[in-house]
Design a protein around this motif. Structure first.
Motif, PDB file in Angstrom:
ATOM      1  N   PRO A 193       0.754  -1.259   0.000  1.00 34.81           N
ATOM      2  CA  PRO A 193       0.000   0.000   0.000  1.00 34.81           C
ATOM      3  C   PRO A 193       0.785   1.310   0.000  1.00 34.81           C
ATOM      4  N   PRO A 194       1.937   1.463   0.668  1.00 35.02           N
ATOM      5  CA  PRO A 194       2.582   2.782   0.656  1.00 35.02           C
ATOM      6  C   PRO A 194       2.990   3.211  -0.749  1.00 35.02           C
ATOM      7  N   LEU A 195       2.611   4.440  -1.119  1.00 34.41           N
ATOM      8  CA  LEU A 195       2.790   4.942  -2.477  1.00 34.41           C
ATOM      9  C   LEU A 195       3.803   6.074  -2.539  1.00 34.41           C
ATOM     10  N   ASP A 196       4.428   6.229  -3.715  1.00 33.49           N
ATOM     11  CA  ASP A 196       5.300   7.378  -3.940  1.00 33.49           C
ATOM     12  C   ASP A 196       4.473   8.557  -4.441  1.00 33.49           C
ATOM     13  N   GLU A 197       5.132   9.639  -4.837  1.00 30.44           N
ATOM     14  CA  GLU A 197       4.413  10.851  -5.238  1.00 30.44           C
ATOM     15  C   GLU A 197       3.619  10.667  -6.520  1.00 30.44           C
ATOM     16  N   GLN A 198       3.970   9.688  -7.337  1.00 32.94           N
ATOM     17  CA  GLN A 198       3.219   9.403  -8.568  1.00 32.94           C
ATOM     18  C   GLN A 198       2.061   8.429  -8.334  1.00 32.94           C
ATOM     19  N   GLY A 199       1.890   7.982  -7.089  1.00 33.85           N
ATOM     20  CA  GLY A 199       0.814   7.044  -6.789  1.00 33.85           C
ATOM     21  C   GLY A 199       1.167   5.602  -7.084  1.00 33.85           C
ATOM     22  N   THR A 200       2.459   5.299  -7.153  1.00 28.21           N
ATOM     23  CA  THR A 200       2.924   3.943  -7.417  1.00 28.21           C
ATOM     24  C   THR A 200       3.494   3.332  -6.143  1.00 28.21           C
ATOM     25  N   SER A 201       3.207   2.071  -5.903  1.00 29.62           N
ATOM     26  CA  SER A 201       3.720   1.389  -4.728  1.00 29.62           C
ATOM     27  C   SER A 201       5.244   1.468  -4.671  1.00 29.62           C
ATOM     28  N   VAL A 202       5.760   1.939  -3.537  1.00 34.29           N
ATOM     29  CA  VAL A 202       7.209   2.064  -3.386  1.00 34.29           C
ATOM     30  C   VAL A 202       7.869   0.684  -3.437  1.00 34.29           C
ATOM     31  N   ARG A 203       7.377  -0.239  -2.613  1.00 36.30           N
ATOM     32  CA  ARG A 203       7.944  -1.587  -2.639  1.00 36.30           C
ATOM     33  C   ARG A 203       7.662  -2.265  -3.974  1.00 36.30           C
ATOM     34  N   GLY A 204       6.480  -2.008  -4.525  1.00 37.96           N
ATOM     35  CA  GLY A 204       6.121  -2.618  -5.800  1.00 37.96           C
ATOM     36  C   GLY A 204       7.065  -2.228  -6.918  1.00 37.96           C
ATOM     37  N   HIS A 205       7.504  -0.972  -6.911  1.00 37.56           N
ATOM     38  CA  HIS A 205       8.451  -0.507  -7.922  1.00 37.56           C
ATOM     39  C   HIS A 205       9.776  -1.238  -7.767  1.00 37.56           C
ATOM     40  N   ILE A 206      10.234  -1.388  -6.533  1.00 39.06           N
ATOM     41  CA  ILE A 206      11.502  -2.090  -6.278  1.00 39.06           C
ATOM     42  C   ILE A 206      11.409  -3.548  -6.730  1.00 39.06           C
ATOM     43  N   VAL A 207      10.302  -4.213  -6.337  1.00 38.86           N
ATOM     44  CA  VAL A 207      10.124  -5.616  -6.707  1.00 38.86           C
ATOM     45  C   VAL A 207      10.050  -5.770  -8.220  1.00 38.86           C
ATOM     46  N   SER A 208       9.320  -4.895  -8.890  1.00 30.94           N
ATOM     47  CA  SER A 208       9.175  -4.985 -10.342  1.00 30.94           C
ATOM     48  C   SER A 208      10.518  -4.838 -11.041  1.00 30.94           C
ATOM     49  N   THR A 209      11.334  -3.922 -10.557  1.00 29.04           N
ATOM     50  CA  THR A 209      12.667  -3.735 -11.139  1.00 29.04           C
ATOM     51  C   THR A 209      13.519  -4.987 -10.946  1.00 29.04           C
ATOM     52  N   ARG A 210      13.460  -5.568  -9.755  1.00 29.50           N
ATOM     53  CA  ARG A 210      14.221  -6.785  -9.484  1.00 29.50           C
ATOM     54  C   ARG A 210      13.763  -7.941 -10.369  1.00 29.50           C
ATOM     55  N   LEU A 211      12.446  -8.108 -10.497  1.00 32.18           N
ATOM     56  CA  LEU A 211      11.925  -9.185 -11.332  1.00 32.18           C
ATOM     57  C   LEU A 211      12.359  -9.004 -12.788  1.00 32.18           C
ATOM     58  N   SER A 212      12.279  -7.770 -13.272  1.00 32.38           N
ATOM     59  CA  SER A 212      12.671  -7.500 -14.649  1.00 32.38           C
ATOM     60  C   SER A 212      14.142  -7.818 -14.876  1.00 32.38           C
ATOM     61  N   ASP A 213      14.980  -7.379 -13.937  1.00 36.18           N
ATOM     62  CA  ASP A 213      16.415  -7.627 -14.078  1.00 36.18           C
ATOM     63  C   ASP A 213      16.740  -9.115 -13.970  1.00 36.18           C
ATOM     64  N   ASP A 214      16.182  -9.756 -12.973  1.00 35.25           N
ATOM     65  CA  ASP A 214      16.550 -11.152 -12.693  1.00 35.25           C
ATOM     66  C   ASP A 214      15.980 -12.136 -13.706  1.00 35.25           C
ATOM     67  N   LEU A 215      14.799 -11.822 -14.251  1.00 32.32           N
ATOM     68  CA  LEU A 215      14.156 -12.737 -15.199  1.00 32.32           C
ATOM     69  C   LEU A 215      14.331 -12.300 -16.654  1.00 32.32           C
ATOM     70  N   GLY A 216      15.042 -11.193 -16.859  1.00 28.82           N
ATOM     71  CA  GLY A 216      15.287 -10.737 -18.222  1.00 28.82           C
ATOM     72  C   GLY A 216      14.028 -10.304 -18.947  1.00 28.82           C
ATOM     73  N   LEU A 217      13.178  -9.516 -18.271  1.00 26.71           N
ATOM     74  CA  LEU A 217      11.881  -9.159 -18.835  1.00 26.71           C
ATOM     75  C   LEU A 217      11.861  -7.811 -19.554  1.00 26.71           C
ATOM     76  N   HIS A 218      12.912  -7.017 -19.434  1.00 27.74           N
ATOM     77  CA  HIS A 218      12.891  -5.667 -19.995  1.00 27.74           C
ATOM     78  C   HIS A 218      12.642  -5.722 -21.501  1.00 27.74           C
ATOM     79  N   SER A 219      11.641  -4.983 -21.943  1.00 31.74           N
ATOM     80  CA  SER A 219      11.227  -5.038 -23.349  1.00 31.74           C
ATOM     81  C   SER A 219      12.306  -4.572 -24.313  1.00 31.74           C
ATOM     82  N   PHE A 220      13.224  -3.728 -23.838  1.00 32.08           N
ATOM     83  CA  PHE A 220      14.189  -3.128 -24.747  1.00 32.08           C
ATOM     84  C   PHE A 220      15.622  -3.579 -24.494  1.00 32.08           C
TER      85      PHE A 220
END
Length: 319
Positions: free
Chosen positions: A280-307
């Motif tokens: 639930p805790p959000l940053d100034e853009q209304g995005t989950s702070v922990r969610g952003h961190i987790v999403s970045t980790r998942l993208s890096d670790d699983l090779g999900l970045h579209s570009f």
């Protein structure tokens, strides 16, 4: 090594534990139920093409989907209008807040379906002879995306409807511009119903996977929406899904996603998997702070970045 095999071996509980110490952000206070959210609630889930779902602790704790519903409303509106919804709402990012009182100059259209004005319009375009029928269609459509019957929290829906002053203002503005066919109150009512749908991280991950896999639910095998609709929705998620933070999100995470004031983020990695993170805790853009961190980790670790370039690069010959 395939993404599915990597995802199967990924320790989501370890990742969850690692981000729990992050104390940044604040919970949304727009309605009482969000203001009372547990700041320590955190869940992660991945839904894979073979229908398996891998999840962390708390991944079956329910919460209201809120703004993460917007891609799915857009998909339902595209299906129910045979694509005509694409002419009723723009698809360009705004660089402004999700509830900005703003329509396209000259057309009176909402700028895109991921901001509140756009979601009010797409909810109004879902089939139904009246508000009750439209709500039934929304419930059935979202349930098909999730692969299970979803329920609505009537108290949250009521408060979203009664306390959504800016949504009422947007709906009245669209009525004045001739963009909205329903009454302002009926449009807000339908959208509030959609936002109050109860999901958990597992269900939301399956919803994201359904879009990522060309509209086919990997759990039920149902073709929920046509592949072209899924493609269009995921494209708009990529450019507009995290509001004025969408550019930074795509640079860092590189996976089309939609954020939510409940702290949920739904991700659709095309052809790869769907994911959901909620905290639930959000940053100034209304995005989950922990969610952003987790999403970045998942993208890096699983090779999900579209570009990201494929390992070892690609070899293309041109004659």
């Amino acid at each position: 090594m395939s993404t599915s095999r990597d995802a199967t071996a990924y320790d989501l509980d370890e990742l969850r534990t690692a981000v729990l110490s992050e104390r940044g952000g604040e919970v949304d206070e727009s309605i009482p139920q969000l203001a009372e959210a547990d700041e320590d609630f955190c869940a992660i889930a991945l839904a894979l093409p073979d229908g398996t779902v891998h999840a962390s602790e708390q991944a079956r704790v329910r919460f209201s989907v809120q703004s993460a519903v917007k891609p799915f409303l857009f998909a339902l509106a595209l299906v129910d209008t045979d694509g005509a919804a694409m002419d009723r709402v723009g698809i360009e990012p705004t660089g402004e807040a999700f509830d900005a009182i703003k329509l396209e100059s000259g057309t009176g259209r909402p700028p895109n379906p991921m901001v509140n004005a756009g979601a009010l319009l797409t909810a109004s375009l879902v089939h139904g002879d009246d508000v009750a029928a439209r709500k039934e269609r929304i419930t059935a459509g979202l349930s098909a995306f999730a692969g299970r019957a979803l329920e609505v929290d009537s108290d949250i829906a009521r408060d979203e409807h009664l306390l959504g002053d800016r949504n009422h203002a947007l709906a009245h503005l669209m009525r004045a511009e001739g963009t909205l066919g329903l009454t302002a109150d009926d449009a807000v009512d339908a959208y509030a119903h959609a936002c109050a749908m109860l999901v958990d991280a597992e269900a939301l991950a399956v919803m994201g996977a359904t879009l990522a896999l060309g509209g086919r639910n990997p759990v039920t095998g149902e073709q929920v929406v046509p592949a072209g609709v899924a493609r269009d929705v995921v494209s708009v998620m990529a450019t507009c899904g995290v509001y004025d933070g969408s550019g930074r999100w795509m640079r860092a995470v590189g996976v089309p996603a939609k954020s939510s004031v409940s702290g949920a983020i739904v991700l659709s990695a095309p052809g790869r998997l769907g994911a959901a993170v909620v905290s639930p805790p959000l940053d100034e853009q209304g995005t989950s702070v922990r969610g952003h961190i987790v999403s970045t980790r998942l993208s890096d670790d699983l090779g999900l970045h579209s570009f990201a370039s494929p390992a070892g690069g690609s070899h293309v010959s041109v004659r």
